[in-house]
Design a protein around this motif. Structure first.
Motif, PDB file in Angstrom:
ATOM      1  N   CYS A   1      99.952  -3.991 -71.254  1.00  0.00           N
ATOM      2  CA  CYS A   1      99.906  -5.024 -70.211  1.00  0.00           C
ATOM      3  C   CYS A   1      99.813  -6.421 -70.815  1.00  0.00           C
ATOM      4  CB  CYS A   1      98.723  -4.768 -69.294  1.00  0.00           C
ATOM      5  SG  CYS A   1      97.136  -4.882 -70.143  1.00  0.00           S
TER       6      CYS A   1
ATOM      7  N   ILE B   1     110.224   1.987 -79.201  1.00  0.00           N
ATOM      8  CA  ILE B   1     110.345   1.174 -80.427  1.00  0.00           C
ATOM      9  C   ILE B   1     111.310   1.823 -81.428  1.00  0.00           C
ATOM     10  CG2 ILE B   1     108.363   2.172 -81.674  1.00  0.00           C
ATOM     11  CD1 ILE B   1     107.768  -0.763 -82.617  1.00  0.00           C
ATOM     12  N   ARG B   2     111.386   3.164 -81.373  1.00  0.00           N
ATOM     13  CA  ARG B   2     112.259   3.856 -82.332  1.00  0.00           C
ATOM     14  C   ARG B   2     113.728   3.531 -82.099  1.00  0.00           C
ATOM     15  NH1 ARG B   2     109.063   9.377 -81.305  1.00  0.00           N
ATOM     16  NH2 ARG B   2     109.137   8.425 -79.251  1.00  0.00           N
TER      17      ARG B   2
ATOM     18  N   PHE C   1     104.349  -2.611 -78.838  1.00  0.00           N
ATOM     19  CA  PHE C   1     103.343  -1.770 -78.166  1.00  0.00           C
ATOM     20  C   PHE C   1     102.474  -2.700 -77.306  1.00  0.00           C
ATOM     21  CE2 PHE C   1     104.074   0.036 -82.462  1.00  0.00           C
ATOM     22  CZ  PHE C   1     104.680   1.227 -82.104  1.00  0.00           C
TER      23      PHE C   1
ATOM     24  N   GLU D   1     111.672  -0.675 -74.080  1.00  0.00           N
ATOM     25  CA  GLU D   1     112.386   0.263 -74.956  1.00  0.00           C
ATOM     26  C   GLU D   1     111.393   1.088 -75.754  1.00  0.00           C
ATOM     27  OE1 GLU D   1     115.425   1.043 -75.620  1.00  0.00           O
ATOM     28  OE2 GLU D   1     116.504  -0.490 -74.484  1.00  0.00           O
TER      29      GLU D   1
HETATM   30  C1  LIG Z   1      97.062   0.870 -77.270  1.00  0.00           C
HETATM   31  S1  LIG Z   1      98.350   0.439 -76.169  1.00  0.00           S
HETATM   32  C2  LIG Z   1      98.597  -1.254 -76.587  1.00  0.00           C
HETATM   33  C3  LIG Z   1      97.848  -2.210 -75.736  1.00  0.00           C
HETATM   34  C4  LIG Z   1      98.161  -3.662 -76.010  1.00  0.00           C
HETATM   35  N1  LIG Z   1      98.029  -3.987 -77.412  1.00  0.00           N
HETATM   36  C5  LIG Z   1      97.280  -4.596 -75.192  1.00  0.00           C
HETATM   37  O1  LIG Z   1      96.502  -5.350 -75.777  1.00  0.00           O
HETATM   38  O2  LIG Z   1      97.376  -4.581 -73.954  1.00  0.00           O
HETATM   39  C6  LIG Z   1      99.758   1.210 -76.882  1.00  0.00           C
HETATM   40  C7  LIG Z   1     101.057   1.000 -76.106  1.00  0.00           C
HETATM   41  O3  LIG Z   1     102.117   1.570 -76.868  1.00  0.00           O
HETATM   42  C8  LIG Z   1     103.102   2.011 -75.972  1.00  0.00           C
HETATM   43  N2  LIG Z   1     103.965   2.972 -76.673  1.00  0.00           N
HETATM   44  C9  LIG Z   1     103.644   4.219 -77.102  1.00  0.00           C
HETATM   45  N3  LIG Z   1     104.672   4.785 -77.746  1.00  0.00           N
HETATM   46  C10 LIG Z   1     105.678   3.880 -77.726  1.00  0.00           C
HETATM   47  C11 LIG Z   1     107.010   3.903 -78.216  1.00  0.00           C
HETATM   48  N4  LIG Z   1     107.511   4.970 -78.873  1.00  0.00           N
HETATM   49  N5  LIG Z   1     107.771   2.816 -77.997  1.00  0.00           N
HETATM   50  C12 LIG Z   1     107.288   1.726 -77.330  1.00  0.00           C
HETATM   51  N6  LIG Z   1     106.036   1.665 -76.841  1.00  0.00           N
HETATM   52  C13 LIG Z   1     105.236   2.719 -77.035  1.00  0.00           C
HETATM   53  C14 LIG Z   1     102.314   2.611 -74.822  1.00  0.00           C
HETATM   54  O4  LIG Z   1     103.088   2.647 -73.642  1.00  0.00           O
HETATM   55  C15 LIG Z   1     101.101   1.661 -74.748  1.00  0.00           C
HETATM   56  O5  LIG Z   1     101.279   0.692 -73.750  1.00  0.00           O
END
Ligand SMILES: C[S@@+](CC[C@H](N)C(=O)[O-])C[C@H]1O[C@@H](n2cnc3c(N)ncnc32)[C@H](O)[C@@H]1O
Length: 338
Positions: free
Chosen positions: A14, A56-57, A11, A54
């Motif tokens: 950026c 994550i699932r 997750f 991808e």
């Molecule tokens: C709260 S943000 C994380 C920000 C990151 N930790 C940072 O410091 O920049 C959550 C991220 O999870 C990603 N996300 C949500 N569902 C996801 C999934 N099923 N698989 C992969 N990424 C996912 C979103 O696109 C988003 O960028």
């Protein structure tokens, strides 16, 4: 510490969390997110990291192994990540769906941990997660701690007030720190006595020329008129009545009330309100902050370039763990445990 320690991030967005760990001296070998603009930002700023764009699932043990083999990485020391928090925030209270499947994404995070077997895991989320319950009325906090335990990790959590960790912004976030090592006591970095405030950060930024992500929004005359009437540290409530929003109620024209971030102007000697993708007014100029200014108040360096539309960039910044907070946590792990 004799060698650089390896981090895998999920997750990743950026890369705010990752940037803090990199600055502390960790080697970010693997990152992942399924959102295209965030993936582009990430790849641009971390060219040496293997990035899996991808869901994550869908990430399998083989995909992880192949990615690590490409970089000849044998061990991951720390896994970091912030599973999405939409379902836990107070902002979403009204339409909170407890069975929202995004609430379960942390289980996939745990699945990654079981595969990678790091020494430490750091998980970030909104502080409200601590009071949320699932559809069976079980607190998420307990579920998360139990999931860590079942995976072979002891975990503790702490709520951080980011303005006490070098970030000129009020932001409440919970950090879970978990370890598989039996020889350590889990502790967290201590807060500073000094609170970080907006002024010095924006001043430092103004020394740089040709900044990226620094487009200024031109406002409609009625918006500009309101902006001009907001004092430093003030918001919509500070407007003279004739500039406030009016609405017909029971045949009468009434003045509408608004929440505290609406038309908020920052104050140079105070921390910013939480940076979301809402508009925030510059402390000294009659305009909204640019994305670059928001990124600065989030402690991103001026040369960290974001990809995507104005809206996508704003969302990436709002989503991020402030790098300065991440760096404090990363340095604490290095100092205490390696
Ligand atoms: C709260 S943000 C994380 C920000 C990151 N930790 C940072 O410091 O920049 C959550 C991220 O999870 C990603 N996300 C949500 N569902 C996801 C999934 N099923 N698989 C992969 N990424 C996912 C979103 O696109 C988003 O960028």
């Amino acid at each position: 510490m004799s060698k650089r320690l390896n981090v895998a991030s999920f997750f990743s967005g950026c890369g705010g969390f990752d940037l803090g760990f990199e600055k502390a001296g960790f080697n970010i070998v693997l990152a992942s997110d399924f959102w295209e603009p965030a993936a582009r930002t990430y790849r641009r700023n971390f060219p040496n990291t293997e990035f899996l764009q991808e869901d994550i699932r869908n990430i399998s043990p083989k995909m992880l192994k192949d990615a690590l083999d490409k970089r000849n990485v044998k061990k991951i020391h720390v896994v970091i990540g912030g599973p999405p928090c939409q379902c836990f925030t107070r902002l979403n209270n009204n339409n909170l769906r407890r069975d929202d499947e995004r609430n379960q994404l942390f289980r996939d995070y745990i699945r990654m941990i079981k595969i990678l077997k790091p020494d430490f895991v750091v998980m970030e989320n909104v502080a409200d997660l601590l009071v949320r319950k699932d559809e069976h009325d079980k607190p998420f906090r307990d579920m998360i701690l139990r999931s860590f335990n079942r995976a072979g990790y002891r975990a503790k959590y702490k709520v951080f007030e980011t303005e006490k960790y070098g970030v000129p912004q009020k932001r409440r976030r919970v950090i879970f720190l978990a370890t598989s090592r039996k020889d350590v006591e889990i502790t967290f970095p201590k807060e500073s006595k000094k609170i970080s405030v907006v002024g010095p950060f924006l001043k430092r930024l103004s020394k740089h020329k040709n900044l990226k992500n620094h487009e200024i929004t031109i406002n409609e005359p009625h918006v500009l008129e309101r902006i001009k009437h907001i004092p430093p540290g003030g918001y919509y409530e500070h407007l003279p009545d004739h500039l406030k929003v009016k609405k017909m109620r029971n045949g009468k024209l009434v003045t509408v009330k608004r929440y505290g971030s609406y038309y908020r102007r920052l104050h140079n000697e105070q921390p910013s309100i939480t940076i979301t993708n809402n508009y925030i007014i510059h402390p000294d100029e009659d305009r909204y902050l640019t994305n670059r200014e928001k990124a600065t108040l989030h402690t991103f360096p001026h040369n960290f370039v974001f990809e995507g539309t104005l809206e996508a960039v704003s969302q990436q910044i709002a989503n991020a763990v402030p790098p300065a907070l991440a760096e404090r946590i990363a340095k604490h792990i290095l100092k205490e445990y390696y």
